[in-house]
Enzyme design. Structure first.
Site, PDB file in Angstrom:
ATOM      1  N   THR A   1     -44.868  62.849  78.931  1.00 23.54           N
ATOM      2  CA  THR A   1     -44.506  61.909  77.854  1.00 23.54           C
ATOM      3  C   THR A   1     -43.088  61.358  77.986  1.00 23.54           C
ATOM      4  O   THR A   1     -42.745  60.380  77.331  1.00 23.54           O
ATOM      5  CB  THR A   1     -44.583  62.616  76.484  1.00 23.54           C
ATOM      6  OG1 THR A   1     -43.583  63.660  76.465  1.00 23.54           O
ATOM      7  CG2 THR A   1     -45.954  63.234  76.250  1.00 23.54           C
TER       8      THR A   1
ATOM      9  N   ARG B   1     -36.871  66.478  79.954  1.00 24.65           N
ATOM     10  CA  ARG B   1     -37.881  65.469  79.632  1.00 24.65           C
ATOM     11  C   ARG B   1     -39.247  66.015  79.999  1.00 24.65           C
ATOM     12  O   ARG B   1     -39.473  66.450  81.120  1.00 24.65           O
ATOM     13  CB  ARG B   1     -37.653  64.184  80.453  1.00 24.65           C
ATOM     14  CG  ARG B   1     -36.411  63.465  80.126  1.00 24.65           C
ATOM     15  CD  ARG B   1     -36.446  62.021  80.591  1.00 24.65           C
ATOM     16  NE  ARG B   1     -36.951  61.782  81.939  1.00 24.65           N
ATOM     17  CZ  ARG B   1     -37.045  60.584  82.485  1.00 24.65           C
ATOM     18  NH1 ARG B   1     -36.689  59.504  81.797  1.00 24.65           N
ATOM     19  NH2 ARG B   1     -37.478  60.422  83.701  1.00 24.65           N
TER      20      ARG B   1
ATOM     21  N   ASP C   1     -33.353  62.151  90.931  1.00 16.82           N
ATOM     22  CA  ASP C   1     -33.218  63.141  89.855  1.00 16.82           C
ATOM     23  C   ASP C   1     -31.832  63.799  89.940  1.00 16.82           C
ATOM     24  O   ASP C   1     -31.546  64.539  90.885  1.00 16.82           O
ATOM     25  CB  ASP C   1     -34.326  64.193  89.979  1.00 16.82           C
ATOM     26  CG  ASP C   1     -34.357  65.128  88.781  1.00 16.82           C
ATOM     27  OD1 ASP C   1     -35.387  65.164  88.101  1.00 16.82           O
ATOM     28  OD2 ASP C   1     -33.329  65.809  88.522  1.00 16.82           O
TER      29      ASP C   1
ATOM     30  N   ASP D   1     -31.698  67.740  90.087  1.00 17.51           N
ATOM     31  CA  ASP D   1     -32.121  68.280  91.384  1.00 17.51           C
ATOM     32  C   ASP D   1     -31.071  68.025  92.465  1.00 17.51           C
ATOM     33  O   ASP D   1     -30.810  68.876  93.317  1.00 17.51           O
ATOM     34  CB  ASP D   1     -33.461  67.654  91.801  1.00 17.51           C
ATOM     35  CG  ASP D   1     -34.627  68.231  91.010  1.00 17.51           C
ATOM     36  OD1 ASP D   1     -34.495  69.364  90.501  1.00 17.51           O
ATOM     37  OD2 ASP D   1     -35.657  67.544  90.895  1.00 17.51           O
TER      38      ASP D   1
HETATM   39  C1  PRP Z   1     -32.558  63.925  83.061  1.00 19.33           C
HETATM   40  C2  PRP Z   1     -31.132  63.491  82.825  1.00 19.33           C
HETATM   41  C3  PRP Z   1     -31.108  63.216  81.354  1.00 19.33           C
HETATM   42  C4  PRP Z   1     -32.486  62.672  81.106  1.00 19.33           C
HETATM   43  C5  PRP Z   1     -32.395  61.189  80.964  1.00 19.33           C
HETATM   44  O1  PRP Z   1     -32.727  65.235  82.694  1.00 19.33           O
HETATM   45  O2  PRP Z   1     -30.177  64.431  83.233  1.00 19.33           O
HETATM   46  O3  PRP Z   1     -30.869  64.373  80.572  1.00 19.33           O
HETATM   47  O4  PRP Z   1     -33.293  63.017  82.238  1.00 19.33           O
HETATM   48  O5  PRP Z   1     -33.600  60.647  80.654  1.00 19.33           O
HETATM   49  P1  PRP Z   1     -33.915  59.948  79.264  1.00 19.33           P
HETATM   50  O6  PRP Z   1     -32.782  59.011  78.986  1.00 19.33           O
HETATM   51  O7  PRP Z   1     -35.208  59.232  79.532  1.00 19.33           O
HETATM   52  O8  PRP Z   1     -34.056  61.002  78.219  1.00 19.33           O
HETATM   53  P2  PRP Z   1     -34.088  66.054  82.993  1.00 19.33           P
HETATM   54  O9  PRP Z   1     -35.022  65.911  81.861  1.00 19.33           O
HETATM   55  O10 PRP Z   1     -34.610  65.651  84.330  1.00 19.33           O
HETATM   56  O11 PRP Z   1     -33.589  67.550  82.985  1.00 19.33           O
HETATM   57  P3  PRP Z   1     -32.637  68.301  84.023  1.00 19.33           P
HETATM   58  O12 PRP Z   1     -31.246  67.736  83.851  1.00 19.33           O
HETATM   59  O13 PRP Z   1     -32.730  69.717  83.599  1.00 19.33           O
HETATM   60  O14 PRP Z   1     -33.166  68.068  85.411  1.00 19.33           O
HETATM   61  N1  URA Z   2     -33.360  61.456  84.974  1.00 21.38           N
HETATM   62  C1  URA Z   2     -32.848  61.422  86.228  1.00 21.38           C
HETATM   63  O1  URA Z   2     -32.297  62.413  86.711  1.00 21.38           O
HETATM   64  N2  URA Z   2     -32.972  60.283  86.914  1.00 21.38           N
HETATM   65  C2  URA Z   2     -33.545  59.182  86.412  1.00 21.38           C
HETATM   66  O2  URA Z   2     -33.621  58.156  87.104  1.00 21.38           O
HETATM   67  C3  URA Z   2     -34.081  59.238  85.111  1.00 21.38           C
HETATM   68  C4  URA Z   2     -33.960  60.394  84.405  1.00 21.38           C
END
Ligand code: PRP
Ligand code: URA
Length: 209
Positions: free
Chosen positions: A108, A104, A200, A203
């Site tokens: 945005t 994400r 997160d 993380d």
């Molecule tokens: C997180 C999560 C989803 C997304 C959900 O990923 O694992 O993929 O956010 O959010 P959304 O429904 O608003 O799209 P992130 O973008 O943090 O990437 P990562 O898994 O690499 O940390």
């Molecule tokens: N992605 C995450 O990992 N946690 C949230 O709460 C939203 C998006």
């Protein structure tokens, strides 16, 4: 809502409480994600088609329903979806695995795709998208869009924690997709994080913060 299942089960609830806890360390977090995924898989695979196989027991031969090879592919959304793969494989080790890389944008919150590798013949399989978090729904919608463009017609999405906003948006964009969530939370905050949520997921799984 048709095609949306929130699995209310004491075992799942108990494990989700531990997952949320900020004192839960990376090892415990990883194990809990796997265990919860296994429990959700049991529900999500209820309608997977089977074929008849002849089995010889020590006493006689019988016919038994089994899941045919190449029926199911799981598609983790990187990074956090990776943490769910072993949880599915614990019950169904022959599931193929495809990967979709998506993050994400911090400003945005729009999903940015950076990787895609899907199994050969994916268009004939049931694709199960894995992502522990369904927040705005943007990442899951983009993953489903991509799978449909590749010709996949049977898609399920499996999540651990969902926001009502994400469920609604994903269901509206793809009403044919079956959505399974271990739990549905209250709402999103101003940064589109799920409340109460777990922070997160990527993380916490990989210890990057
Ligand atoms: C997180 C999560 C989803 C997304 C959900 O990923 O694992 O993929 O956010 O959010 P959304 O429904 O608003 O799209 P992130 O973008 O943090 O990437 P990562 O898994 O690499 O940390
Ligand atoms: N992605 C995450 O990992 N946690 C949230 O709460 C939203 C998006």
């Amino acid at each position: 809502m048709q095609n949306v299942t929130i699995i209310n089960h004491p075992l799942i609830s108990h494990k989700v409480a531990m997952l949320r806890d900020h004192n839960t360390n990376t090892k415990q977090f990883r194990e809990l994600v796997e265990e919860i995924t296994t429990l959700v898989t049991y529900e999500a695979f209820k309608d997977i088609p089977t074929v008849t196989k002849e089995v010889t027991t020590p006493l006689e031969t019988c016919k038994q329903q089994v899941i045919a090879d190449n029926t199911v592919a799981v598609i983790p959304i990187l990074r956090a979806g990776l943490g769910m793969v072993n949880g599915v494989h614990a019950l169904f080790p022959t599931a193929k695995v495809g990967h979709i890389g998506m993050y994400r944008d911090e400003e945005t919150c729009q999903p940015q795709e950076y990787y895609c590798k899907l199994p050969n013949g994916i268009e004939n399989m049931i694709a199960v998208v894995l992502d522990p978090m369904l927040a705005t729904g943007g990442s899951a919608i983009a993953a489903v869009d991509l799978l449909k463009k590749r010709g996949v017609t049977k898609i399920k999405c499996m999540h651990i924690i969902a926001a009502p906003e994400g469920i609604e948006k994903l269901h509206k964009a793809h009403p044919d997709v079956q959505i399974y969530c271990a739990t549905c939370d209250r709402c999103l905050n101003q940064n589109s994080y799920i409340l109460p949520g777990l922070g997160d997921a990527g993380d916490r799984l990989f210890g990057t913060k």
